[in-house]
Design an enzyme around this catalytic site. Sequence first.
Site, PDB file in Angstrom:
ATOM      1  N   ASP A  45      -3.023  -0.953   6.105  1.00  0.00           N
ATOM      2  CA  ASP A  45      -3.084  -0.407   7.460  1.00  0.00           C
ATOM      3  C   ASP A  45      -1.753   0.197   7.891  1.00  0.00           C
ATOM      4  O   ASP A  45      -0.690  -0.134   7.337  1.00  0.00           O
ATOM      5  CB  ASP A  45      -3.445  -1.513   8.456  1.00  0.00           C
ATOM      6  CG  ASP A  45      -4.891  -1.962   8.343  1.00  0.00           C
ATOM      7  OD1 ASP A  45      -5.593  -1.488   7.428  1.00  0.00           O
ATOM      8  OD2 ASP A  45      -5.309  -2.802   9.164  1.00  0.00           O
ATOM      9  N   HIS A  81      -0.060  -4.177   4.781  1.00  0.00           N
ATOM     10  CA  HIS A  81       0.490  -3.103   5.603  1.00  0.00           C
ATOM     11  C   HIS A  81       1.574  -2.354   4.836  1.00  0.00           C
ATOM     12  O   HIS A  81       2.474  -2.984   4.272  1.00  0.00           O
ATOM     13  CB  HIS A  81       1.071  -3.680   6.901  1.00  0.00           C
ATOM     14  CG  HIS A  81       0.057  -4.401   7.742  1.00  0.00           C
ATOM     15  ND1 HIS A  81      -0.346  -5.689   7.463  1.00  0.00           N
ATOM     16  CD2 HIS A  81      -0.649  -4.004   8.842  1.00  0.00           C
ATOM     17  CE1 HIS A  81      -1.244  -6.070   8.355  1.00  0.00           C
ATOM     18  NE2 HIS A  81      -1.442  -5.066   9.196  1.00  0.00           N
TER      19      HIS A  81
END
Length: 482
Positions: free
Chosen positions: A45, A189
Site C-alpha cells: 500500500d 507498505h
Amino acid sequence: MQTLLLWMFYISTFYAFIPALVSRMFGFRVFRRGKSKQEYALTFDDGPDPVYTPQLLDLLKRFDAKATFFVVGIHAEKHPELLKRMHDEGHLIGIHNYVHKSNWLMRPVTVRRQIARTEAVIRRVTGEGTTFYRPPWGIVNFFDISNSNGRRIVLWSSMFGDWKASIGAKQLAERMLKKLRGGEVMLLHDCGTTLGADAGAPQNMLIALEKLLVVAQERKLRSVRVDTLFCRESASRPATTERSNTSWFKRTLVFGWLLYERLFHVLFRLRPVRKEDTIFYYKRSTYHGPNVNMENGRWLEKGDAVVELHFDNKMLFQLGTTAKSMVHLAIQLIRIVKRQLPDLAYRIADDPKMNGIKAIYAVSMINRGPEKLGFQIRELPKGLFRIVSTLYLKLLFSVIHPSGPERLNEKRDEMVPKMIVMPIDTLFDRFWIGDSYHTSQGQSTTDSRDAAPVLHSGVTQDANAIQETVRASQAADTRSSS
C-alpha cells in the site's frame, strides 16, 4: 443537544461502524484470504515511492514473485515510470484512493471521485483499468459494501506493523514468517510518507521480505497476484457458499445491532416494556415532525410530549428466522405487539415522568396491520430523517426478511418506512387493565370492568383482520410474481 447526539450516533453507526465490523471481522463483500495451499499474496500500500518501490521491484524480480500494488493516485501521477514498470513486470495494480484519506471522512460521491481519478491515472499509464480496490486503513463505509459498482474490495488476513521503524527488520521478519502459508494475503507498505508512518520504515520491510522470500522458496510456496488467488478461491467455491456468506452476514449484523442497541439504550435511557422477551423499548420524547391529525379533531403538533417506541432488533431477527413468509412475520409481530401494549399502558400510567404524554409514536416498515390495534399510519416527510430511516430499515429487513434482500429489490417501492401514531387515550381505551386513567386533557378512559370485554370482543375482529392481511398480501405476491 440530545437530538444532535442522536443524529451523530445514527449516522456514524450505520455509515461507518457496522459496515467496518461486518467487512473486517467476517469478510462480507470483501476478499481477505484465499483457498490455495501453495500460493500466497504479497500486497503493498501507499506507493509508489521513488526510493523504495524500485528496490522492491528488483527484489520481487529476483525471486520471480508477483505482487499487488494498491497505489495512491497522487503518488502514481508523480511517478508514472514506476507504475509502468509494475505493469510491465506482471504485477497487479489496484486503487488506494487518490489521496490517503479515510472513507469515513468523505461523502460517497467524494470516494467515487477518488477512485475514478486514480483509475484514470492507471489507465493512462498502463492502457488498462482495474477492478481491485483497497480503502485506506481498510476502512469501508455503508456505500462501499452496499454498492461496489463491480469493484472487488481487497483487505488482508495478516499485517505486521511494518510502517513503524522501531519494530526492526529482525522482529518484522519473525512476524511475517509466522504467517507464511498458502492462501495468506499479507499487508505491507512500500512508502513511509503516510500519516502515522515512519519515513525509513520500508527499508526494514525490504530486509524482512527478502528473508521471507527465501523461506517461501524452500517451502515451495509461491507469491501470486491477488486476482490469481481470488480466481483459485472462486474455482473451488461450492454452490452453497453464497448461502453461507449470507448466513454469516445475518449473524454479524445481529451482533452489530445488539452492540449498537446496548449503547443506544444507555445513551438515550430507553427502557424495555417487559423485563424479558420485550418487543419494544420506549422513552419520553418531544415530537419534531409535521402536524398530524390523529382522530376526532385532535392534532399531534411539534413540541408535544410523546412516547417514542423502538422495536427490539433481536426479537425481530428471531421472528424473521422462524417465519415462513413476510405475511407470517407481520402476523407474529402484530400479535406480540398486541400482547405487550397493556404492559406499555401500565408503565406509562405508573410513571409520574410520563404525565402530559399526547401520543405513542414509532417509525416502521411493517405498516400493514398496526391500524387494527388503533395506530394511524402517516407518511414520513421528505428530508434527511426519511433518507437515514429508509437506509437503516432496508438494511435491517434484508436480514430479518424470510426471503432475504431479493424480495426487497423486487418490491423496492413498497418497502418505505412510515410513521405510526396512536393517541394516548386510545391506548388506554383499548389496552388499560386497572384503575381508571386520566389523560392530561382531563378525559377518562375505560375502567377495568369495561376493559376486559373490549379486549375479548376484539379477538375475533383481530383474527378476521389478520386473515384479510394474509389474503391481501398473498394476492399482491401473486401479482408480483406473474
